[in-house]
Design a protein around this motif. Structure first.
Motif, PDB file in Angstrom:
ATOM      1  N   ALA A  67      -6.911  -1.895   3.379  1.00 37.13           N
ATOM      2  CA  ALA A  67      -6.588  -0.468   3.324  1.00 37.13           C
ATOM      3  C   ALA A  67      -7.790   0.351   2.852  1.00 37.13           C
ATOM      4  O   ALA A  67      -8.643  -0.133   2.105  1.00 37.13           O
ATOM      5  CB  ALA A  67      -5.403  -0.248   2.391  1.00 37.13           C
ATOM      6  N   VAL A  70      -3.198  -3.728   5.832  1.00 38.95           N
ATOM      7  CA  VAL A  70      -2.830  -3.524   4.423  1.00 38.95           C
ATOM      8  C   VAL A  70      -3.851  -4.196   3.505  1.00 38.95           C
ATOM      9  O   VAL A  70      -4.261  -3.632   2.485  1.00 38.95           O
ATOM     10  CB  VAL A  70      -1.406  -4.062   4.147  1.00 38.95           C
ATOM     11  N   TYR A 116       0.865  -1.172   0.000  1.00 37.45           N
ATOM     12  CA  TYR A 116       0.000   0.000   0.000  1.00 37.45           C
ATOM     13  C   TYR A 116       0.903   1.223   0.000  1.00 37.45           C
ATOM     14  O   TYR A 116       1.770   1.360   0.876  1.00 37.45           O
ATOM     15  CB  TYR A 116      -0.924   0.019   1.225  1.00 37.45           C
TER      16      TYR A 116
END
Length: 228
Positions: free
Chosen positions: A169, A166, A133
Motif C-alpha cells: 500500500a 495491500v 489497510y
C-alpha cells in the motif's frame, strides 16, 4: 517425492506427459475424465494438479471450482488447446493458478510446476496472517476481504492481486511488477489481464464505498491509497 495428478482425456498426451514428468523425478497419476480426476484428488495427497479444460463428464473449469471449495492451496495448472484471453480469464476465475496452451514444452512445464510449488510453500508460511489497510482487511486463512464490516467475495486471482496491493500500500506498482509477483514471470504482459483484474477489484472493493482505494497513475501503474 512430489505427487502430480494429470487430468487429461487425450490418452497419448496424458501418457507422454506422465512419462516425461516421471523421468524428471515426479510421482504421477493420471485420470481420463473429470469425475475420475476428482476421485483421485480426494483419495490421494496430491501436491499439484495439471488439468485439461475440455474433459468428459465434468469439464476442467468445474473440476477446478470443486477442488477450490475445500482446498485453497494445491496448485492447479490448466493445460488446454484454448488460448484466448477470455478462456484464460475463465480458467483463472475457476481457481487455476497458471495456464499452458498445447502443444507445450516439457521443460517449460517443469519450470512452471517448480514456480507453483514454491508459491504454495510461501502461502503455507503466511496462511493465517491477517493484512489490512484503512477499513479493508484480508484474511489469508479464509481467503476473504472485509471492508467496513462488509464481506467481499473475490476470485482466487482477485484475492492474490488485492493481497499484493495491500502488502504494498501507498506504493505505485507497475504492470510489470504485478505481472511478475502475482502471475509470476510467465505472465503474458502483452495482454490486458492486469487492467481487467484491477477493474474487477474496483467494482467490488471501491464502487460500493465512499472512499476509493485503488487508483491509476497514468504511465506508471496502480496504487492502493486513500489519497486520490
Amino acid at each position: 517425492m512430489i505427487q502430480v495428478l494429470i487430468i487429461e482425456d487425450e490418452k497419448r498426451v496424458a501418457q507422454l506427459t506422465q512419462k516425461g514428468l516421471i523421468q524428471l523425478g515426479y510421482k504421477v497419476d493420471v485420470a481420463y475424465d473429470g469425475d475420475e480426476g476428482l476421485i483421485k484428488f480426494n483419495e490421494g495427497n496430491i501436491d499439484l494438479v495439471i488439468c485439461d479444460i475440455m474433459l468428459p463428464t465434468i469439464n476442467g473449469l468445474e473440476v477446478s471450482k470443486r477442488i477450490r471449495q475445500n482446498d485453497k492451496l494445491t496448485p492447479i495448472l490448466m493445460l488446454t488447446a484454448l488460448g484466448t484471453t477470455d478462456d484464460k480469464l475463465e480458467g483463472f476465475d475457476s481457481g487455476a493458478d497458471d495456464y499452458m496452451v498445447k502443444p507445450f514444452d516439457l521443460r517449460e512445464l517443469d519450470a512452471r510446476i517448480k514456480v507453483l510449488l514454491r508459491r504454495k510453500l510461501e502461502q503455507n508460511d503466511t496462511n493465517k496472517q491477517t493484512n489490512s489497510y484503512q477499513d479493508l482487511t484480508l484474511n489469508d486463512d479464509e481467503k476473504i476481504a472485509i471492508r467496513d464490516g462488509v464481506k467481499i467475495k473475490l476470485s482466487p486471482k482477485e484475492y492474490q492481486l488485492l493481497h499484493y496491493m495491500v502488502a504494498n500500500a501507498e506504493r505505485v506498482l507497475s504492470r510489470t511488477e504485478i505481472a511478475e509477483k502475482v502471475w509470476e514471470t510467465y505472465f503474458d504482459t502483452g495482454t490486458n489481464f492486469i487492467d481487467v483484474y484491477v477493474s474487477y477489484l474496483r467494482n467490488k472493493v471501491d464502487k460500493p464505498f465512499a472512499t476509493k482505494l485503488i487508483h491509476t497513475r497514468p504511465g506508471l501503474g496502480f496504487i492502493l491509497t486513500s489519497q486520490p
